[in-house]
Design a protein around this motif. Structure first.
Motif, short mmCIF file in Angstrom:
data_model
loop_
_atom_site.label_atom_id
_atom_site.label_comp_id
_atom_site.label_asym_id
_atom_site.label_seq_id
_atom_site.Cartn_x
_atom_site.Cartn_y
_atom_site.Cartn_z
N LYS A 182 16.10 8.60 0.47
CA LYS A 182 16.59 7.27 0.08
C LYS A 182 15.95 6.19 0.95
O LYS A 182 15.53 6.44 2.08
N ALA A 183 15.92 4.97 0.41
CA ALA A 183 15.40 3.83 1.15
C ALA A 183 16.53 3.11 1.86
O ALA A 183 17.70 3.26 1.51
N ASP A 184 16.17 2.31 2.86
CA ASP A 184 17.14 1.46 3.54
C ASP A 184 17.55 0.30 2.64
O ASP A 184 17.03 0.13 1.54
N GLU A 185 18.44 -0.52 3.15
CA GLU A 185 18.86 -1.73 2.42
C GLU A 185 18.00 -2.91 2.85
O GLU A 185 17.80 -3.14 4.04
N PHE A 186 17.52 -3.65 1.87
CA PHE A 186 16.68 -4.81 2.12
C PHE A 186 17.33 -6.07 1.54
O PHE A 186 18.26 -5.99 0.74
N LEU A 187 16.77 -7.21 1.92
CA LEU A 187 17.28 -8.48 1.39
C LEU A 187 17.22 -8.51 -0.14
O LEU A 187 18.17 -8.90 -0.80
N ARG A 188 16.07 -8.12 -0.69
CA ARG A 188 15.83 -8.18 -2.12
C ARG A 188 15.02 -6.97 -2.55
O ARG A 188 14.33 -6.35 -1.72
N PRO A 189 15.04 -6.64 -3.83
CA PRO A 189 14.19 -5.54 -4.31
C PRO A 189 12.72 -5.75 -3.98
O PRO A 189 12.01 -4.80 -3.65
N ILE A 190 12.25 -7.00 -4.06
CA ILE A 190 10.84 -7.28 -3.78
C ILE A 190 10.49 -6.95 -2.34
O ILE A 190 9.37 -6.51 -2.04
N ASP A 191 11.44 -7.12 -1.42
CA ASP A 191 11.18 -6.79 -0.01
C ASP A 191 11.04 -5.29 0.17
O ASP A 191 10.20 -4.82 0.94
N GLU A 192 11.88 -4.53 -0.53
CA GLU A 192 11.76 -3.07 -0.47
C GLU A 192 10.41 -2.61 -1.02
O GLU A 192 9.76 -1.72 -0.46
N GLN A 193 9.97 -3.23 -2.11
CA GLN A 193 8.70 -2.86 -2.73
C GLN A 193 7.52 -3.15 -1.81
O GLN A 193 6.53 -2.40 -1.79
N LYS A 194 7.62 -4.22 -1.03
CA LYS A 194 6.50 -4.64 -0.19
C LYS A 194 6.54 -4.04 1.23
O LYS A 194 5.55 -4.15 1.97
N ALA A 195 7.66 -3.44 1.61
CA ALA A 195 7.84 -2.99 2.99
C ALA A 195 6.76 -2.02 3.45
O ALA A 195 6.32 -2.05 4.60
N GLY A 196 6.33 -1.13 2.54
CA GLY A 196 5.31 -0.15 2.91
C GLY A 196 3.89 -0.55 2.57
O GLY A 196 2.95 0.18 2.88
N GLY A 197 3.71 -1.68 1.92
CA GLY A 197 2.38 -2.13 1.55
C GLY A 197 1.90 -1.50 0.26
O GLY A 197 2.67 -0.90 -0.49
N THR A 198 0.62 -1.63 -0.01
CA THR A 198 0.05 -1.19 -1.28
C THR A 198 -0.98 -0.08 -1.08
O THR A 198 -1.51 0.12 0.01
N LEU A 199 -1.27 0.63 -2.17
CA LEU A 199 -2.36 1.60 -2.23
C LEU A 199 -3.51 0.96 -2.99
O LEU A 199 -3.29 0.31 -4.01
N VAL A 200 -4.73 1.17 -2.50
CA VAL A 200 -5.89 0.56 -3.16
C VAL A 200 -6.94 1.64 -3.43
O VAL A 200 -6.98 2.69 -2.79
N ALA A 201 -7.80 1.35 -4.40
CA ALA A 201 -8.85 2.30 -4.79
C ALA A 201 -9.92 2.40 -3.71
O ALA A 201 -10.40 1.38 -3.20
N LYS A 202 -10.32 3.64 -3.39
CA LYS A 202 -11.37 3.84 -2.39
C LYS A 202 -12.74 3.46 -2.94
O LYS A 202 -13.58 2.92 -2.22
N ASP A 203 -12.97 3.74 -4.23
CA ASP A 203 -14.28 3.52 -4.83
C ASP A 203 -14.17 2.74 -6.13
O ASP A 203 -13.09 2.61 -6.71
N GLU A 204 -15.32 2.27 -6.59
CA GLU A 204 -15.38 1.66 -7.91
C GLU A 204 -15.41 2.76 -8.97
O GLU A 204 -15.96 3.84 -8.75
N VAL A 205 -14.82 2.48 -10.12
CA VAL A 205 -14.88 3.39 -11.26
C VAL A 205 -15.27 2.56 -12.47
O VAL A 205 -14.55 1.63 -12.87
N GLU A 206 -16.42 2.88 -13.05
CA GLU A 206 -16.90 2.13 -14.21
C GLU A 206 -16.19 2.59 -15.48
O GLU A 206 -15.69 3.71 -15.56
N GLU A 207 -16.19 1.71 -16.45
CA GLU A 207 -15.60 2.05 -17.75
C GLU A 207 -16.56 2.98 -18.50
O GLU A 207 -17.77 2.74 -18.52
N VAL A 208 -16.03 4.03 -19.07
CA VAL A 208 -16.86 4.99 -19.77
C VAL A 208 -17.33 4.42 -21.12
O VAL A 208 -16.61 3.64 -21.76
N GLY A 209 -18.56 4.79 -21.55
CA GLY A 209 -19.06 4.35 -22.84
C GLY A 209 -18.30 5.01 -23.99
O GLY A 209 -17.69 6.07 -23.83
N TRP A 210 -18.39 4.40 -25.19
CA TRP A 210 -17.58 4.89 -26.31
C TRP A 210 -18.00 6.27 -26.78
O TRP A 210 -17.18 7.08 -27.22
N ILE A 211 -19.32 6.59 -26.66
CA ILE A 211 -19.79 7.92 -27.09
C ILE A 211 -19.20 8.99 -26.18
O ILE A 211 -18.66 10.01 -26.64
#
Length: 435
Positions: A379-408
């Protein structure tokens, strides 16, 4: 028959309370008993918004001059957006002069007197000057009525659900006489939780505010024939009567209806706390009650490193990518994760990945999820707002670029995926026949 009944009763008396205590639904330990002599109070860690102490925190009371925190925010916001400049000149009108003659806190502004936005801002933030405050409000929005609309709109955006503003200063409407806003439908009200939310937004977005709020003394109209010494009403600042090491803000307040209020903040050993007390009994007692919270907070909590920038969270190492040349991308912590942890609970908290499925193209460093901080019970602790709980641990980001695949390629991928599903289904059917 009596013996089993007695054993059952003994179980209920001794073990059920223990089970109820263990299954609290939140990771944090039981709230401390501080015996504060106030109407309401709250203490949070400023970066995450984690609640460390609370008492009657959701009930709204008159906030008095703590209202001015919203006025400060909107002035700083206008400066940032270049709608105002610090050296912009403001000419005092009848409303400002009226408050300048009143017995409320002010810098004795006179009709047609001219000051810069910065001079008025300092008078508001240091000396809680009501006359300076209304002149700033009118400069930002054209009238106090329009400014009040902006105050309430911003409060709603911040998630301040128990707040209503009727004046920019915190003064009761009756004190403003003919200058009171006709659109006001009640007096200023705010809960301790909402005051903490406002303080957190201020410090997060405009930390430079502290360079002003920590000033203990300053002279208004310095070098003129009418100088006025401004002593900061926050007596917890260094060198003042109730000084407390580390305190550098934020805003006091007092009216007959509000009692004595104080939203404070201070930092020690990398831990910044925000405290709120409302309805204290005397000028000094609001600082005494605040000290009790700060003593508890600074003694018991420290910021514990839970994750390094660029690290992966176990169980959430990869994010699925739709329509990409790669079907997955490594998910990394976007920053060092520091979390307020109570002494003795250093091993309790763990980062938990919340990974999103994302659609190509993906840029390196693009957000692909978030990090949630959970206790040993998940369980998580109690925060001021839901948004604070969401931001408390920060974000995950992509390590590399991923291109869009062609239709074929995408078509072939879909086709072979379809064939794979058919053979997988046949295999399961045959296996079922012989099982």
């Amino acid at each position: 028959m009596k013996k089993p009944i007695m054993l059952a009763l003994a179980f209920l008396v001794f073990f059920v309370p223990i089970l109820l205590t263990v299954n609290t639904g939140q990771a944090q330990a039981a709230a401390p008993v501080l015996n504060l002599d106030v109407r309401s109070a709250i203490m949070i860690e400023a970066k995450t918004g984690k609640i460390l102490y609370k008492y009657n925190e959701n009930q709204a009371f008159p906030p008095a001059s703590m209202t001015k925190m919203m006025t400060e925010y909107l002035v700083l916001d206008a400066i940032q957006k270049k709608k105002l400049s610090w050296d912009q000149k403001v000419t005092v009108d009848e409303y400002g002069a009226f408050l300048g003659k009143s017995k409320t806190s002010g810098v004795l502004l006179a009709l047609n007197e001219v000051h810069t936005v910065k001079e008025l801002y300092d008078a508001m933030a240091i000396y809680s000057a009501n006359d300076a405050t209304v002149m700033l409000a009118k400069t930002v929005a054209g009238s106090e009525s329009e400014f009040i609309k902006l105050m309430n709109k911003t409060a709603k955006e911040f998630g301040m659900t128990q707040t209503y503003f009727a004046t920019s200063t915190g003064l009761p409407l009756a004190d403003l006489k003919q200058f009171a806003s006709e659109s006001a439908t009640g007096e200023n009200m705010m809960s301790a939780r909402d005051s903490a939310i406002l303080a957190k937004e201020l410090l997060t977005r405009y930390p430079e505010l502290l360079e002003t709020t920590k000033i203990p003394h300053k002279t208004f109209r310095e070098g003129t024939s009418r100088p006025l010494k401004m002593d900061n009403w926050n007596w917890m600042l260094p060198g003042l009567v109730k000084q407390y090491a580390g305190v550098d803000g934020l805003k006091t307040g007092h009216t007959n209806a509000a009692g004595f209020c104080f939203t404070g903040t201070g930092e020690r050993n990398g831990v910044r706390l925000i405290t709120v007390v409302m309805g204290a009994k005397s000028f000094l007692s609001r600082f005494t009650e605040t000290s009790k919270m700060l003593d508890y907070g600074f003694t018991n909590y420290k910021m514990q490193p839970l994750l390094k920038k660029g690290a992966q969270v176990p169980g959430g190492e990869m994010a699925k990518v739709d329509r990409g040349t790669d079907k997955e991308v490594a998910a990394l912590a976007s920053q060092d994760v520091l979390y307020p942890v109570k002494a003795g609970e250093e091993g309790v908290y763990k980062p938990k990945a919340v990974v999103k499925q994302v659609t190509a193209p993906i840029k390196q460093g693009q957000e692909v999820g978030s990090i949630k901080i959970v206790g040993s019970n998940g369980k998580a602790d109690e925060f001021l707002r839901p948004i604070d709980e969401q931001k408390a641990g920060g974000t995950l980001v992509a390590k590399d670029e991923v291109e869009e695949v062609g239709w074929i390629r995408l078509a072939f991928r879909s086709f072979f995926g379809f064939i794979g599903d058919i053979f997988s289904g046949l295999g399961n059917m045959i296996k079922g026949l012989f099982s």
